[in-house]
Design a protein around this motif. Sequence first.
Motif, PDB file in Angstrom:
ATOM      1  N   LYS A  43       0.832  -1.195   0.000  1.00  0.00           N
ATOM      2  CA  LYS A  43       0.000   0.000   0.000  1.00  0.00           C
ATOM      3  C   LYS A  43       0.871   1.251   0.000  1.00  0.00           C
ATOM      4  N   ARG A  44       0.347   2.291  -0.583  1.00  0.00           N
ATOM      5  CA  ARG A  44       1.046   3.568  -0.611  1.00  0.00           C
ATOM      6  C   ARG A  44       0.885   4.246   0.746  1.00  0.00           C
ATOM      7  N   SER A 102       2.925   2.294  -7.560  1.00  0.00           N
ATOM      8  CA  SER A 102       1.571   2.495  -7.018  1.00  0.00           C
ATOM      9  C   SER A 102       1.253   3.956  -6.757  1.00  0.00           C
ATOM     10  N   ARG A 158      -0.917   7.245 -10.835  1.00  0.00           N
ATOM     11  CA  ARG A 158      -2.158   6.687 -11.368  1.00  0.00           C
ATOM     12  C   ARG A 158      -2.598   7.492 -12.584  1.00  0.00           C
TER      13      ARG A 158
END
Length: 545
Positions: free
Chosen positions: A2-3, A92, A95
């Motif tokens: 996860k970021r 990640s 986007r």
Amino acid sequence: MKRPLNEPLHALALRGRPRLLRDGEEVRLSLKGLALLYYLALEGPTSRARLADLLYGHSAGLQNLRVELHRLARALGREVFPRGQDPLALPSWIRLEAQGEGEVLEGLEGVGGLSDWVYGLRERYRAVSVSDARRALLRELAALRPPFLLVLRGRLGAGHRAFAQALAGALGLPFHQALRPEGLVYLEPPYPQVALKDLLRSKALLVLRLDPGEEPRFFLELRAQYPAERVRVVELSPLTWLEARESLLKDLPFAEAARAYVLAGGEPEWIPEWRACPEGPKRPLAQLRLQTRFLSEAGRFALERLSVVPGAIPEEALEALGALPHLDELERKGFLAYRQGYRFAREGERRLLYAALPLGQRQELHERVATALAFSGRAMEEALHRRALGEAFEALLPSHLRQALLGEGLGRRALGRGTERAMLPKEGEGVFAWEKGFWVALLEPGEEARFSLEPQEEEVLLEVAGEAYSPGDAWGFFLRVRTPAREGHVALEGRFIQRFLLPPGPVFLGFYGLGLAEFTLEAFRPREDGLLAWNLAADEGSSGG
């Protein structure tokens, strides 16, 4: 992984000038560096060799790529790709932002060998025209949030992909046709060889095209494992005539619009194809033939032979065409349906296969079926094949078709319009009111539409006027008017005005055949004059005006 919550998010703007934004501020990057990031965002992990070939196209491409990766890291102030990573994958914290205005990747077509890819993307993201009914469904689905599994049921030509594209636009998600970790991923048969765990792990909105017939293992396994509250199945039905008239067929003359609509079976993807190629579109036929490849060879040949029979297929024809051993397969795969006998699930699909038959084979099959039906005494069904063979068929027709096509058994009277009378439609089925009167569309053989009129206390002259269309190889599109005294059948074709002298009492109108009509109803007190009307009254006496 996860970021981190405090990590700044970087966004690639899909529309307009290519650019990378960090917290709303543009980060200065070379056009090739941007092209690399866009390609990974839209196409997923890609080998270094492939990227070097696309961006540079020469033997030193890999060395140039390493230099560009170093420039990206320096411009962004951090490592973008781990050392030695191959294939490269978008991090990640970057986007794609699909919402916005302007051309998709404006100007990026000039970078390296990306022109075909960029033009293909613009086609993928072009504005998709959808009907009002589909727009209402899009609004309803706008609340969906990935991860989610949306299943689109519908026949060939239903426009699954176009609807998925429109949904991606409505949700502001990138549109993909292969598995990606995010965005909207559209999958259609043959489904990709992807591990189920990868699909369940995906954070994308999965949109699955599901064809009629036996449900494939890919779908059954996915649905069995996917959380039920994150699954929805939607039926993409054919457009109604009104929906098509207000969108894909807007402002066209009736005859042209009606022909495209009927021959396409109301399917939104096929309507423009029939408009553009009235003699027979190639793309729908190619789609259908591709789908029939999932049949056994013997089953496929049987399906093609059966295409000479519209509507319900008599058992004698099934036997004559050698189709009896293949009915189970053809029904399981969704090509045939059982409704008062086996028939093609969609007349539009039968018509495509029939048009593709060589003329000699077509004639031989018609002869085979006509002979079998003659031996079993099925005169009406035989008549259709005799007509296709160019032989005499009139004596084989039942009385109602002889009346409608040849005018037999129904007298006329010379009458005129007297005082206008109110004659309101009552309950009915398949006949729809709109601003120009009424419309009715019968797209499958054997369908009927009907409604009744308020009973009258005296004789009435009923005038039915409008436009109608029926394919040339069908018997036609017919109106049946029934009164307590008599019943009349007439064919509706082109611009028409049909007048009927009705006796007092209830009146029932029915439509049958293949095609559609737009029409108005007017009623008058009859008087003697020169307009010919079909006489459905109890006697031949005249009426005062």
